[in-house]
Design a protein around this motif. Structure first.
Motif, PDB file in Angstrom:
ATOM      1  N   UNK A   1      18.623  31.362  66.533  1.00 40.23           N
ATOM      2  CA  UNK A   1      19.349  30.244  65.902  1.00 40.23           C
ATOM      3  C   UNK A   1      18.574  29.731  64.691  1.00 40.23           C
ATOM      4  N   UNK A   2      19.340  29.298  63.676  1.00 36.41           N
ATOM      5  CA  UNK A   2      18.684  28.763  62.461  1.00 36.41           C
ATOM      6  C   UNK A   2      19.049  27.304  62.294  1.00 36.41           C
ATOM      7  N   UNK A   3      18.070  26.475  61.983  1.00 32.15           N
ATOM      8  CA  UNK A   3      18.357  25.057  61.723  1.00 32.15           C
ATOM      9  C   UNK A   3      18.924  24.904  60.310  1.00 32.15           C
ATOM     10  N   UNK A   4      19.917  24.036  60.185  1.00 31.04           N
ATOM     11  CA  UNK A   4      20.458  23.759  58.849  1.00 31.04           C
ATOM     12  C   UNK A   4      20.171  22.300  58.531  1.00 31.04           C
ATOM     13  N   UNK A   5      19.421  22.059  57.479  1.00 29.27           N
ATOM     14  CA  UNK A   5      19.107  20.666  57.155  1.00 29.27           C
ATOM     15  C   UNK A   5      19.973  20.216  55.983  1.00 29.27           C
ATOM     16  N   UNK A   6      19.888  18.977  55.657  1.00 26.69           N
ATOM     17  CA  UNK A   6      20.550  18.298  54.531  1.00 26.69           C
ATOM     18  C   UNK A   6      22.078  18.332  54.544  1.00 26.69           C
ATOM     19  N   UNK A   7      22.672  18.541  55.724  1.00 28.94           N
ATOM     20  CA  UNK A   7      24.135  18.435  55.803  1.00 28.94           C
ATOM     21  C   UNK A   7      24.578  16.994  55.559  1.00 28.94           C
ATOM     22  N   UNK A   8      23.791  16.039  56.047  1.00 29.88           N
ATOM     23  CA  UNK A   8      24.189  14.634  55.900  1.00 29.88           C
ATOM     24  C   UNK A   8      24.272  14.255  54.414  1.00 29.88           C
ATOM     25  N   UNK A   9      23.311  14.729  53.621  1.00 30.28           N
ATOM     26  CA  UNK A   9      23.338  14.440  52.173  1.00 30.28           C
ATOM     27  C   UNK A   9      24.541  15.096  51.498  1.00 30.28           C
TER      28      UNK A   9
END
Ligand code: MG
Length: 457
Positions: free
Chosen positions: A145-153
């Motif tokens: 699994x890969x983490x996805x960051x900055x979706x909130x921005x």
């Protein structure tokens, strides 16, 4: 009867009783099999105590089917939906029970277009689940699994791009936000700050025990919001449900306005600007929709109750806007799903562009009076009673896609069987209190006669 997993808005049940880890792995396998080996699925969750457990199990099931799992961690449902489409995912899974009480949890499945699966695709997932015809990927086709960051921005920027940020900033509004200890706390305060608002947040610590209030933003749950709006002299109050796809507002006096009022406000604002000529809304919405649409030469498409059918109908009809009376606002230029943050931005945009307060704006709309009644009806007779009601209202202006809704020039009556209790519900609205009561009497009589006729035959 075929067995079903999905209700009107995903799979729901009591965590660790119905939605167990074992169930969650299997539903993950079914969803993974549906999307197929190597597909990219974004998985997110709300802030419920059971969400990490269920998410881990669903991800294991997805991975077992050879899916590439992308982990969005905690976020509002509309933020996940936005990211699924804009990051080019094949689908998404959101672990949430939305507005349900704390002991519940659930699973929403999103297609590559960011909208929840339509019924025929849900049926396909159900078929795979019950037949247990799961894809089991060989060991060398399993993915990390890969983490996805900055979706909130990404999401907050997208919402902002649909409103006049400068005009809102100039007003310097004070807004009280009540995410109800749900995941709206991650996005709405941030959005408001970026719109130049002074933000006062209550119940804003994400907490699955929901210590502040229940996750459903009903007027009786929003006492603290009203009080705070008054105490800090705010311009607006907003409350979300547990996964922040719904928004309910208070005006500057702290008065809570149900979703019909703000839904119609946004609708008229868009129509006045010549945006869109079709409005999609479920039969539970006010008949005022017809009056306002007529004023601007727009067409109303009524749907069954349920946000997925609303979204799918919007796409089919080419509508840019829809709302639900429970506080769901769908704005297609952003995304054709209900979106709590988008609702907040649109309401502020209207306030800023007109220079009016929310109470002033809502006072300009026609006022409707509501009367709600129920009539007893044994569950086994409900279907026959509905046929009788359809017969009895023949020749009247009516909608029969979900119960019977009869439209009058000065009001409307919606009659629907309850899904959980042995009763028929009768929602009546009129432009005067007297007319609403009259229509309620008419509706109750109509149902009683139908029940009597069916039980004696
Ligand atoms: Mg929700």
């Amino acid at each position: 009867m075929t067995r079903r997993l999905f209700g009107t808005n995903g799979i729901r049940g009591v965590a660790n009783e119905e939605i167990t880890p074992e169930f969650s792995v299997r539903i993950g396998q079914a969803i993974g099999t549906f999307f197929g080996l190597g597909s990219k699925i974004l998985v997110g969750m709300d802030g419920r105590t059971s969400s990490p457990m269920i998410k881990a199990a669903v991800e294991a099931g997805l991975a077992s089917a050879g899916v590439k799992v992308f982990d969005a961690e905690m976020l509002p449902t509309p933020a996940l939906q936005y990211a699924v489409k804009h990051l080019g995912m094949d689908g998404g899974v959101m672990i949430t029970a939305s507005h349900n009480p704390p002991e519940f949890n659930g699973i929403k499945v999103v297609y590559s277009d960011g909208v929840e699966l339509d019924r025929s695709r849900e049926e396909e997932v159900e078929r795979i689940f019950f037949e247990q015809s799961f894809e089991q990927a060989p060991w060398h086709k399993l993915h990390d699994p890969k983490k996805v960051s900055s979706i909130l921005d990404l999401y907050v920027d997208a919402v902002k791009s649909h409103v006049d940020v400068e005009a809102i900033r100039k007003r310097g509004y004070t807004v009280v936000v009540d995410p109800g200890n749900g995941v709206g706390a991650l996005t709405t305060p941030k959005l408001l700050k970026e719109l130049g608002c002074r933000v006062v947040a209550i119940n804003s610590a994400i907490d699955g025990s929901f210590p502040g209030r229940l996750p459903e933003p009903t007027p009786e749950n929003l006492g603290l919001l009203s009080e705070t709006v008054k105490a800090v002299d705010a311009d607006l109050g907003v409350a979300h449900d547990g996964d922040a796809d719904r928004a309910i507002f208070t005006d500057e006096f702290g008065e809570v306005h149900w979703g019909d009022e703000t839904g119609i406000l946004v609708m008229e604002h868009l129509l006045r600007q010549g945006k869109g000529n079709v409005v999609v809304t479920p039969v539970s919405s006010s008949h005022i929709v017809e009056d306002i649409a007529r004023k601007y030469g727009a067409r109303v498409v009524w749907t069954k109750v349920g946000s997925i059918v609303v979204s799918r109908t919007m796409l089919k009809e080419g509508a840019i806007y829809s709302y639900e009376e429970n506080g769901g606002i769908f704005y297609k230029p952003h995304q054709p799903v209900r979106d709590g943050a988008m609702a907040v931005a649109l309401v502020l945009n209207i306030m800023a562009s007109t220079g009016k307060t929310l109470s002033q704006l809502l006072r300009e709309q026609p006022k409707v009076y509501l009367v709600k009644k129920k009539v007893k009806c044994p569950n086994e007779l409900k279907e026959k009673v509905l046929e009788e009601l359809v017969k009895k209202t023949e020749g009247m202006k009516r909608i029969t896609i979900d119960g019977v809704k009869v439209l009058f020039n000065d009001g409307a009556v919606l009659i629907r069987p309850s899904g959980t209790e042995p009763i028929y519900r009768c929602f009546c609205e009129g432009y005067t209190e007297e007319r609403a009561r009259e229509l309620a009497e008419w509706g109750v009589n109509l149902i009683s006669e139908a029940v009597k006729k069916v039980s004696s035959s």
